[in-house]
Scaffold this motif. Structure first.
Motif, mmCIF file in Angstrom:
data_model
loop_
_atom_site.group_PDB
_atom_site.id
_atom_site.type_symbol
_atom_site.label_atom_id
_atom_site.label_comp_id
_atom_site.label_asym_id
_atom_site.label_seq_id
_atom_site.Cartn_x
_atom_site.Cartn_y
_atom_site.Cartn_z
ATOM 1 N N THR A 1 -48.730 45.641 -56.901
ATOM 2 C CA THR A 1 -48.634 45.694 -55.439
ATOM 3 C C THR A 1 -49.812 44.985 -54.794
ATOM 4 O O THR A 1 -49.662 44.274 -53.796
ATOM 5 C CB THR A 1 -48.551 47.156 -54.963
ATOM 6 O OG1 THR A 1 -47.425 47.794 -55.581
ATOM 7 C CG2 THR A 1 -48.389 47.232 -53.452
ATOM 8 N N THR A 2 -50.998 45.158 -55.353
ATOM 9 C CA THR A 2 -52.184 44.496 -54.819
ATOM 10 C C THR A 2 -52.041 42.987 -54.908
ATOM 11 O O THR A 2 -52.357 42.252 -53.959
ATOM 12 C CB THR A 2 -53.441 44.953 -55.587
ATOM 13 O OG1 THR A 2 -53.595 46.364 -55.427
ATOM 14 C CG2 THR A 2 -54.689 44.255 -55.075
ATOM 15 N N ALA B 1 -49.489 41.853 -52.344
ATOM 16 C CA ALA B 1 -50.067 41.879 -50.996
ATOM 17 C C ALA B 1 -50.957 40.664 -50.776
ATOM 18 O O ALA B 1 -50.939 40.041 -49.711
ATOM 19 C CB ALA B 1 -50.855 43.169 -50.779
ATOM 20 N N TYR C 1 -40.364 43.354 -47.202
ATOM 21 C CA TYR C 1 -40.741 44.083 -48.416
ATOM 22 C C TYR C 1 -39.886 45.349 -48.447
ATOM 23 O O TYR C 1 -40.120 46.287 -47.696
ATOM 24 C CB TYR C 1 -42.233 44.425 -48.348
ATOM 25 C CG TYR C 1 -42.853 44.897 -49.640
ATOM 26 C CD1 TYR C 1 -42.526 46.140 -50.179
ATOM 27 C CD2 TYR C 1 -43.797 44.115 -50.313
ATOM 28 C CE1 TYR C 1 -43.108 46.579 -51.362
ATOM 29 C CE2 TYR C 1 -44.390 44.546 -51.483
ATOM 30 C CZ TYR C 1 -44.041 45.778 -52.007
ATOM 31 O OH TYR C 1 -44.627 46.210 -53.168
ATOM 32 N N ASN D 1 -39.092 48.550 -49.813
ATOM 33 C CA ASN D 1 -39.846 49.530 -50.597
ATOM 34 C C ASN D 1 -38.944 50.658 -51.080
ATOM 35 O O ASN D 1 -38.285 51.332 -50.297
ATOM 36 C CB ASN D 1 -40.969 50.109 -49.728
ATOM 37 C CG ASN D 1 -41.650 51.288 -50.379
ATOM 38 O OD1 ASN D 1 -41.982 51.245 -51.561
ATOM 39 N ND2 ASN D 1 -41.845 52.358 -49.620
ATOM 40 N N GLY E 1 -43.921 53.823 -47.397
ATOM 41 C CA GLY E 1 -44.129 52.435 -47.009
ATOM 42 C C GLY E 1 -45.444 52.199 -46.295
ATOM 43 O O GLY E 1 -45.995 51.090 -46.337
ATOM 44 N N ARG F 1 -48.323 53.120 -47.077
ATOM 45 C CA ARG F 1 -49.381 52.741 -48.017
ATOM 46 C C ARG F 1 -49.353 51.244 -48.299
ATOM 47 O O ARG F 1 -50.397 50.606 -48.469
ATOM 48 C CB ARG F 1 -49.223 53.518 -49.323
ATOM 49 C CG ARG F 1 -49.424 55.017 -49.181
ATOM 50 C CD ARG F 1 -49.192 55.730 -50.496
ATOM 51 N NE ARG F 1 -49.283 57.190 -50.333
ATOM 52 C CZ ARG F 1 -48.982 58.055 -51.297
ATOM 53 N NH1 ARG F 1 -48.574 57.602 -52.477
ATOM 54 N NH2 ARG F 1 -49.088 59.362 -51.072
ATOM 55 N N ILE F 2 -48.144 50.688 -48.353
ATOM 56 C CA ILE F 2 -48.022 49.246 -48.581
ATOM 57 C C ILE F 2 -48.513 48.487 -47.361
ATOM 58 O O ILE F 2 -49.176 47.455 -47.481
ATOM 59 C CB ILE F 2 -46.565 48.887 -48.919
ATOM 60 C CG1 ILE F 2 -46.141 49.580 -50.220
ATOM 61 C CG2 ILE F 2 -46.394 47.374 -49.044
ATOM 62 C CD1 ILE F 2 -44.674 49.469 -50.533
ATOM 63 N N ARG G 1 -52.137 48.305 -47.508
ATOM 64 C CA ARG G 1 -52.546 47.329 -48.520
ATOM 65 C C ARG G 1 -52.445 45.908 -47.968
ATOM 66 O O ARG G 1 -53.264 45.045 -48.285
ATOM 67 C CB ARG G 1 -51.657 47.488 -49.763
ATOM 68 C CG ARG G 1 -52.189 46.879 -51.021
ATOM 69 C CD ARG G 1 -53.328 47.686 -51.604
ATOM 70 N NE ARG G 1 -52.900 49.007 -51.983
ATOM 71 C CZ ARG G 1 -52.341 49.319 -53.151
ATOM 72 N NH1 ARG G 1 -52.126 48.375 -54.052
ATOM 73 N NH2 ARG G 1 -52.009 50.560 -53.429
ATOM 74 N N VAL H 1 -42.374 45.807 -43.747
ATOM 75 C CA VAL H 1 -42.147 46.746 -44.847
ATOM 76 C C VAL H 1 -41.038 47.702 -44.424
ATOM 77 O O VAL H 1 -41.125 48.345 -43.379
ATOM 78 C CB VAL H 1 -43.427 47.519 -45.205
ATOM 79 C CG1 VAL H 1 -43.145 48.526 -46.323
ATOM 80 C CG2 VAL H 1 -44.538 46.552 -45.624
ATOM 81 N N ASP I 1 -38.514 50.871 -45.667
ATOM 82 C CA ASP I 1 -38.223 51.909 -46.654
ATOM 83 C C ASP I 1 -36.717 51.981 -46.892
ATOM 84 O O ASP I 1 -35.943 52.222 -45.963
ATOM 85 C CB ASP I 1 -38.735 53.267 -46.166
ATOM 86 C CG ASP I 1 -40.252 53.374 -46.229
ATOM 87 O OD1 ASP I 1 -40.858 52.712 -47.099
ATOM 88 O OD2 ASP I 1 -40.839 54.115 -45.419
ATOM 89 N N ASP J 1 -38.685 46.210 -54.246
ATOM 90 C CA ASP J 1 -39.614 47.066 -54.992
ATOM 91 C C ASP J 1 -39.079 48.502 -54.968
ATOM 92 O O ASP J 1 -39.223 49.190 -53.977
ATOM 93 C CB ASP J 1 -40.997 47.009 -54.350
ATOM 94 C CG ASP J 1 -42.043 47.792 -55.118
ATOM 95 O OD1 ASP J 1 -41.798 48.112 -56.299
ATOM 96 O OD2 ASP J 1 -43.096 48.078 -54.535
#
Length: 218
Positions: free
Chosen positions: A78-79, A82, A104, A106, A111, A113-114, A117, A155, A157, A181
């Motif tokens: 994920t890092t 990103a 993205y 998710n 989501g 958290r993404i 990031r 992002v 969900d 993802d």
């Protein structure tokens, strides 16, 4: 349904529409603009990667490309995504002359958290610095400036959402890049060409559908 199978209403309707009679205006002829295709190659057109080592081993990403990123748990997938996506976000307008977002999809944790990031990767800072910028009231503007001047990364969900729903989202938003993802846990409600029912056959059909969507929606 009577046999115990799952039935996706939207997927079924889309499949029926795809089987509708074809007229001259709907025949999907392939692109024949050879000059434009050669110009893409000559100009190295497409999304460049942030990491030079990837640029050296792969050509830029172009519409229709489909790839899989795989690694063990907690290895930084994920890092890395990103980092690359926030770098590519600035390239959207120059490449397409229009706003085609990166989406993205998710399917794992929250989501938000993404999103956080993405902020860290775009600005190149840790969480403490994000807090500092937020308190100063400059975080949002700095982030938008870093990803091309607009909200270019979305992002979404999609937990428990079937493949047909994901396709509707792609069709509606007209994205330049789509990240699934994780595609493995997306409920597949489409038809399988091989008629299989095993887990590996269902996964193969889901990946085939995602590959087709990359081409179909460019």
């Amino acid at each position: 349904y009577n046999a115990g199978d799952e039935v996706g209403v939207v997927a079924t309707i889309m499949a029926l529409a795809d089987r509708a009679p074809v007229t001259g205006d709907t025949i999907p002829y392939a692109n024949t603009d050879i000059d434009a295709m050669l110009a893409e190659d000559a100009n190295d057109w497409g999304f460049k990667w942030r990491l030079d080592c990837v640029n050296k081993s792969m050509r830029p990403l172009r519409p229709g490309d489909f790839g899989i990123i795989g690694a063990r748990v907690d290895r930084g997938k994920t890092t890395w995504l990103a980092s690359e996506l926030t770098f590519m976000a600035k390239q959207i307008r120059p490449l397409f002359n229009k706003d085609r977002p990166i989406i993205y999809l998710n399917n794992e944790g929250p989501g938000g958290r993404i999103v956080k990031r993405m902020y860290q990767a775009a600005l190149g800072v840790d969480n403490d610095k994000l807090v500092e910028l937020s308190r100063a009231g400059t975080l949002r503007k700095q982030y938008l400036d870093a990803v091309g001047g607009w909200d270019s990364i979305q992002v979404i969900d999609v937990h428990d959402r079937p493949m047909s729903f994901l396709e509707q989202v792609v069709k509606r938003l007209n994205p330049s890049i789509v990240v699934y993802d994780m595609l493995d846990v997306v409920p597949f409600d489409g038809g399988m060409m091989n008629g299989g029912t095993r887990t590996d056959q269902i996964l193969e059909a889901a990946y085939q559908r995602a590959r087709i969507m990359s081409v179909k929606y460019e």
